[in-house]
Design a protein around this motif. Structure first.
Motif, PDB file in Angstrom:
ATOM      1  N   ALA A   9     -13.965  15.723   5.968  1.00 58.85           N
ATOM      2  CA  ALA A   9     -13.355  16.876   5.397  1.00 58.85           C
ATOM      3  C   ALA A   9     -12.383  16.096   4.251  1.00 58.85           C
ATOM      4  N   PRO A  10     -12.246  17.105   3.317  1.00 60.77           N
ATOM      5  CA  PRO A  10     -11.250  16.368   2.512  1.00 60.77           C
ATOM      6  C   PRO A  10      -9.727  16.289   2.953  1.00 60.77           C
ATOM      7  N   LEU A  11      -9.135  15.190   2.625  1.00 57.80           N
ATOM      8  CA  LEU A  11      -7.703  15.164   3.269  1.00 57.80           C
ATOM      9  C   LEU A  11      -6.665  15.029   1.891  1.00 57.80           C
ATOM     10  N   SER A  12      -5.363  15.312   2.263  1.00 55.99           N
ATOM     11  CA  SER A  12      -4.469  15.170   1.469  1.00 55.99           C
ATOM     12  C   SER A  12      -4.485  13.669   0.937  1.00 55.99           C
ATOM     13  N   GLU A  13      -4.068  13.494  -0.085  1.00 56.85           N
ATOM     14  CA  GLU A  13      -4.066  11.971  -0.754  1.00 56.85           C
ATOM     15  C   GLU A  13      -3.337  10.921   0.052  1.00 56.85           C
ATOM     16  N   ARG A  18      -3.476   6.265   3.306  1.00 57.40           N
ATOM     17  CA  ARG A  18      -2.709   5.550   4.243  1.00 57.40           C
ATOM     18  C   ARG A  18      -3.316   4.398   4.839  1.00 57.40           C
ATOM     19  N   TRP A  19      -2.708   3.239   5.061  1.00 54.67           N
ATOM     20  CA  TRP A  19      -3.128   2.187   5.875  1.00 54.67           C
ATOM     21  C   TRP A  19      -2.119   1.132   6.078  1.00 54.67           C
ATOM     22  N   SER A  20      -2.290   0.352   6.910  1.00 57.83           N
ATOM     23  CA  SER A  20      -1.212  -0.873   7.316  1.00 57.83           C
ATOM     24  C   SER A  20      -1.257  -2.101   6.966  1.00 57.83           C
ATOM     25  N   PRO A  21      -1.212  -2.376   5.559  1.00 54.49           N
ATOM     26  CA  PRO A  21      -1.356  -3.834   5.192  1.00 54.49           C
ATOM     27  C   PRO A  21      -0.523  -4.864   5.681  1.00 54.49           C
ATOM     28  N   ARG A  22      -0.818  -6.014   5.614  1.00 50.61           N
ATOM     29  CA  ARG A  22       0.140  -7.145   5.903  1.00 50.61           C
ATOM     30  C   ARG A  22       0.463  -7.797   4.581  1.00 50.61           C
ATOM     31  N   ALA A  23      -0.560  -7.749   3.777  1.00 47.75           N
ATOM     32  CA  ALA A  23      -0.146  -8.556   2.475  1.00 47.75           C
ATOM     33  C   ALA A  23       0.764  -7.941   1.868  1.00 47.75           C
ATOM     34  N   LEU A  24       1.802  -8.287   1.453  1.00 48.25           N
ATOM     35  CA  LEU A  24       2.910  -7.637   0.716  1.00 48.25           C
ATOM     36  C   LEU A  24       3.358  -8.481  -0.365  1.00 48.25           C
ATOM     37  N   ASP A  25       3.561  -7.767  -1.446  1.00 49.70           N
ATOM     38  CA  ASP A  25       4.003  -8.756  -2.801  1.00 49.70           C
ATOM     39  C   ASP A  25       5.508  -8.932  -2.801  1.00 49.70           C
ATOM     40  N   GLU A  26       5.688 -10.000  -2.580  1.00 46.13           N
ATOM     41  CA  GLU A  26       7.416 -10.281  -2.190  1.00 46.13           C
ATOM     42  C   GLU A  26       7.852 -10.422  -3.701  1.00 46.13           C
ATOM     43  N   THR A  27       7.268 -10.341  -4.779  1.00 45.09           N
ATOM     44  CA  THR A  27       7.963 -10.241  -6.014  1.00 45.09           C
ATOM     45  C   THR A  27       8.474  -8.848  -6.592  1.00 45.09           C
ATOM     46  N   ARG A  28       7.985  -7.798  -5.586  1.00 43.64           N
ATOM     47  CA  ARG A  28       8.625  -6.719  -6.100  1.00 43.64           C
ATOM     48  C   ARG A  28       9.443  -5.966  -5.047  1.00 43.64           C
ATOM     49  N   GLU A  29      10.327  -5.030  -5.523  1.00 46.41           N
ATOM     50  CA  GLU A  29      11.678  -4.826  -4.521  1.00 46.41           C
ATOM     51  C   GLU A  29      11.047  -3.127  -4.301  1.00 46.41           C
ATOM     52  N   VAL A  30      11.826  -2.832  -2.827  1.00 46.62           N
ATOM     53  CA  VAL A  30      12.052  -1.450  -2.713  1.00 46.62           C
ATOM     54  C   VAL A  30      13.424  -1.071  -3.184  1.00 46.62           C
ATOM     55  N   SER A  31      13.596  -0.303  -3.971  1.00 48.49           N
ATOM     56  CA  SER A  31      14.982   0.063  -4.352  1.00 48.49           C
ATOM     57  C   SER A  31      15.588   1.141  -3.407  1.00 48.49           C
ATOM     58  N   TRP A  32      16.876   1.320  -3.445  1.00 46.27           N
ATOM     59  CA  TRP A  32      17.804   2.037  -2.683  1.00 46.27           C
ATOM     60  C   TRP A  32      17.276   3.673  -2.829  1.00 46.27           C
ATOM     61  N   GLU A  33      17.042   3.864  -4.190  1.00 45.22           N
ATOM     62  CA  GLU A  33      16.189   5.249  -4.372  1.00 45.22           C
ATOM     63  C   GLU A  33      15.070   5.377  -3.487  1.00 45.22           C
ATOM     64  N   ALA A 119       5.875   6.962   1.818  1.00 47.70           N
ATOM     65  CA  ALA A 119       5.815   5.808   1.190  1.00 47.70           C
ATOM     66  C   ALA A 119       4.764   5.801   0.315  1.00 47.70           C
ATOM     67  N   VAL A 120       3.279   6.001   0.809  1.00 50.26           N
ATOM     68  CA  VAL A 120       2.160   6.356   0.110  1.00 50.26           C
ATOM     69  C   VAL A 120       2.298   7.051  -1.065  1.00 50.26           C
ATOM     70  N   GLU A 121       2.783   8.289  -0.839  1.00 51.59           N
ATOM     71  CA  GLU A 121       2.909   9.329  -2.214  1.00 51.59           C
ATOM     72  C   GLU A 121       3.800   8.395  -3.040  1.00 51.59           C
ATOM     73  N   ASP A 122       4.751   7.596  -2.592  1.00 52.45           N
ATOM     74  CA  ASP A 122       5.744   7.014  -3.754  1.00 52.45           C
ATOM     75  C   ASP A 122       4.984   5.588  -4.213  1.00 52.45           C
ATOM     76  N   GLY A 123       3.956   5.245  -3.810  1.00 52.53           N
ATOM     77  CA  GLY A 123       3.219   4.199  -4.481  1.00 52.53           C
ATOM     78  C   GLY A 123       3.465   2.797  -3.620  1.00 52.53           C
TER      79      GLY A 123
END
Length: 196
Positions: A9-13, A18-33, A119-123
């Motif tokens: 059935a269709p799900l919200s985006e 949503r999934w749980s990757p372990r490969a994360l880009d260490e050159t990009r930050e998560v801002s306080w906002e 988090a998913v909604e915010d990319g």
């Protein structure tokens, strides 16, 4: 890297993506906002009697809180989580001024799920981990006895699976997501009778 849910059935985006990757880009930050938005989403989760048992320790890569949380993770999780833009520990407060909080862990789970979906909604991506030392968290952050550290969460930007180095981990990162069929989890009439 996207791995959308294969659903009947269709799900919200955010749920579908949503999934749980372990490969994360260490050159990009998560801002306080961005971190604030995740924690606001968690704050607005449902809870029994509006008891709001969820609490979070939160640090961004490079700060002391991040380093302390990272130090409480298992070596296996440290091997990839150091690339996260933020690390959090989700904690269930089990008592308030009225006494024991019913369903505190359930409330924490709802708050953590809100955080992950925001988090998913915010990319961003988020990976929840049981592999951490709750006692070390208690000691490092002076967590009171009536608060239970339950899960660590790495948040960041998805990266190249090759970052994981080990072929087994790379393959697992690239594999399709799987879930039990709906007929095995949703029943009607009696236990085990598929609703769909």
């Amino acid at each position: 890297m996207r791995k959308p849910a294969d659903s009947s059935a269709p799900l919200s985006e955010p749920i579908a993506q949503r999934w749980s990757p372990r490969a994360l880009d260490e050159t990009r930050e998560v801002s306080w906002e961005q971190l604030r938005a995740l924690l606001e989403a968690a704050r607005w989760a449902a809870s029994f009697g509006n008891t709001q048992p969820a609490r979070f320790l939160a640090g961004r890569r490079g700060d002391a809180t991040f380093r302390q949380i990272l130090g409480t993770l298992t070596e296996r999780n440290q091997a990839w989580a150091h690339r996260a833009g933020a690390l959090l520990v989700a904690i269930a407060v089990t008592r308030n001024e009225k006494g024991e909080i019913p369903y505190a862990e359930y409330g924490l789970g709802l708050a953590a799920q809100n955080l992950v979906l925001q988090a998913v909604e915010d990319g961003l991506v988020a990976h929840q981990m049981a592999g951490f030392d709750a006692d070390a968290v208690r000691e490092a952050f002076a967590v009171p006895a009536d608060a239970v550290p339950r899960v660590a969460i790495a948040v960041g930007h998805a990266g190249d699976p090759a970052l994981l180095g080990v072929e087994k981990l790379v393959s697992r990162e690239q594999a399709p997501r799987q879930r039990l069929p709906l007929g095995e989890i949703a029943y009607t009439g009696e236990w085990g009778m598929p609703a769909f």
